[in-house]
Design a protein around this motif. Structure first.
Motif, PDB file in Angstrom:
ATOM      1  N   ASP A 112       0.871  -1.157   0.000  1.00 10.47           N
ATOM      2  CA  ASP A 112       0.000   0.000   0.000  1.00 10.47           C
ATOM      3  C   ASP A 112       0.912   1.212   0.000  1.00 10.47           C
ATOM      4  OD1 ASP A 112      -2.977   0.790   0.941  1.00 10.47           O
ATOM      5  OD2 ASP A 112      -1.493   2.132   1.850  1.00 10.47           O
ATOM      6  N   LEU A 114       1.094   3.692   1.769  1.00 12.08           N
ATOM      7  CA  LEU A 114       1.512   4.143   3.091  1.00 12.08           C
ATOM      8  C   LEU A 114       2.389   3.165   3.833  1.00 12.08           C
ATOM      9  CD1 LEU A 114      -1.863   5.477   4.437  1.00 12.08           C
ATOM     10  CD2 LEU A 114       0.175   6.833   3.927  1.00 12.08           C
ATOM     11  N   LEU A 301      -7.801   0.044  -7.525  1.00 14.67           N
ATOM     12  CA  LEU A 301      -6.548  -0.689  -7.305  1.00 14.67           C
ATOM     13  C   LEU A 301      -6.352  -1.019  -5.829  1.00 14.67           C
ATOM     14  CD1 LEU A 301      -4.084   1.177  -9.706  1.00 14.67           C
ATOM     15  CD2 LEU A 301      -5.315  -0.953 -10.115  1.00 14.67           C
ATOM     16  N   GLN A 302      -6.786  -0.107  -4.941  1.00  9.57           N
ATOM     17  CA  GLN A 302      -6.665  -0.369  -3.496  1.00  9.57           C
ATOM     18  C   GLN A 302      -7.373  -1.665  -3.130  1.00  9.57           C
ATOM     19  OE1 GLN A 302      -4.410   2.851  -2.453  1.00  9.57           O
ATOM     20  NE2 GLN A 302      -5.296   1.585  -0.867  1.00  9.57           N
TER      21      GLN A 302
END
Lengths: 329, 329
Positions: A112, A114, A301-302
């Motif tokens: 991800d 982050l 996409l997440q």
């Protein structure tokens, strides 16, 4: 603001399908398998790549469920080094077109945006593993007293490794290891277009686009952080790093025509298209596929990359029962 | 442009999860079943609604695969009339909160925004069937010489059927039968805020947001066509249709705070949040969940509603084998 009829308009939907060719077809096929690092899905691997990875059983565990980086590797450095070694061998063997673009510039590989990076990999190789790719793009625009809303486009240098000689957004660049988003935007604006600092103060963050493209080189699950930059009428971008052949200022309506041609870098069109939508050039009144196009500028996409994880430190070779759950992406 | 720390920022992600509460949980559960009209999935039905529809076997075929409107109904009028009759009965019985908001204003029911309408239904009832709902919203903004970028918000009248007394975007309205998108935007701007025609010429189409909310009233798979309208500093909106209690001009940063409160209509926050993202108030530098939030402003309703269709004129009761394919949404 109205455009010239429906024929042109459905061309924009076709374009949105083109830059999402993998999202709309490949993703649904069982041919591509998830790529796991430390139990997390970080990518997708095509059969041609999987075949090559089978030659490195000490680095990659290849099964029907997907490909896993050997979980015995201890840390970021070891994982990065092991993959780098394999990629350099494959590059020497000339197996993949993608590796011809070796740049000695690495992208982070993470689950991800982050999260902590699991390893780094030369940016030319990420498409072989379907690693998520983050970039920054600047729409340099002018409110011209005569021509109305205009956009600056760049023509890429004919010596660029990827998309040589194609038209592109005024400024764009990948997020490489150690650089922030705004920092990358500033850096690229200065290098690619010599935008002076006092004009960069006008840079406005304006969202992102996400799409999933595939080419002969590999898979491109791309997210671009989008910035708008209003420029004075008398500003002319000048390239400073040799990566741009020329710049051109086009009225917005001509930009729309330009991104529809094969002369424009396909994976840069979503940013320009999003700009033309946000600034009222493409509207629900003149584009019948408006909603579908906007959906294809923001593919999830997440969610695609977030739903297929296995717990950290589970060696999937030793745990056959859990594999079937993750075999279908 | 930087905001006050991370605590505030993750509140925006929570907000995006709130207005997508159905997308993120209910949609994945098998409790809600598809609602088919003429073989097309046009909605989703919750168990409490399904239970009531069982009382009308001459109108609804209810099975484990979902609910189908009786395919014997010949046309738009007959389908609309039959459903209207049922809804008026259920309304009289006081079974559903949603039907208390009966408005004698119909929304079209279709498989896709562009497709031919299959029937019309009172707008208060669409949430019972999880019918896709399209609206228009205008962000009325001012570039204030002292306060910077400001947005006009309206406070809804305390007598409104839905969300009475809540804060809302300056102008908003549903797309009802027979009205176009731009036409609805103009009409609502004049009725709700008395925006004069010469200012409406500055209206800029700026995209759309899509999300999937659920409340005690029902399901809200909503798509809002978004417009930005720059207003002169001295313009003050005045309500003309009795649906607005008051208007307030707020600096963008205070708007961000306002949409995070329970005083703001939840299903209107996506439009304001999208505005604050497009205009550089919420950025990847000040909001760590930036990408996830933008994804939740564009959930793939086109795909959700497009993948579960059965051929036209197939009576699913007569064709048991095809049902299982469509039972899992």
């Amino acid at each position: 603001m109205s455009l010239d009829g429906q024929t042109e308009m459905s061309r924009l939907y076709k374009l949105a399908q083109t830059f999402n060719c993998f999202y709309l077809s490949g993703l649904k096929s069982p041919d591509c398998k998830p790529f796991f690092v430390e139990g997390y899905q970080v990518g997708l691997v095509r059969p041609d790549v999987m075949k090559q990875l089978l030659k490195y059983p000490e680095v990659f565990l290849v099964g029907s469920y997907g490909v896993e980086l050997n979980p015995a590797f201890r840390d970021y450095e070891e994982r990065s080094d092991q993959i780098d070694k394999v990629l350099r061998e494959l590059r020497a063997e000339n197996v993949f077109i993608a590796l011809k673009g070796w740049r000695d510039e690495c992208f982070e590989v993470k689950t991800d945006f982050l999260s902590k990076s699991l390893l780094k990999m030369d940016r030319c190789a990420t498409c072989l593993f379907g690693i998520r790719n983050y970039g920054v793009d600047i729409n340099g625009y002018v409110r011209h007293p005569v021509l109305g809303l205009c956009l600056w486009f760049q023509k890429r240098s004919p010596t660029k490794q990827t998309w040589p000689g194609k038209w592109d957004n005024m400024v764009g660049g990948g997020l490489s290891v150690g650089h922030g988003i705004l920092e990358t935007a500033h850096k690229e604006a200065m290098e690619e277009a010599s935008v002076p600092l006092h004009l960069l103060n006008n840079l406005i963050s304006a969202g992102c686009v996400s799409f999933f493209f595939e080419s002969e080189r590999g898979l491109f699950p791309n997210t671009e952080f989008v910035f708008d930059l209003e420029l004075p009428v008398d500003f002319v971008p000048v390239n400073a790093d040799g990566e741009v052949e020329t710049f051109e200022l086009l009225p917005a309506k001509e930009c729309l025509e330009k991104i529809l041609t094969a002369d424009f870098k396909t994976t840069s069109t979503p940013v320009a298209l999003d700009f033309l939508i946000r600034h009222g050039l493409v509207t629900p009144e003149n584009e019948k596929e408006y909603l579908k196009i906007i959906e294809l500028l923001h593919v999830p996409l997440q969610s695609i990359y977030g739903t297929c994880n296995i717990p950290i430190n589970t060696n999937i070779k030793e745990n056959g029962t859990s594999l079937h759950k993750i075999s279908n992406n």
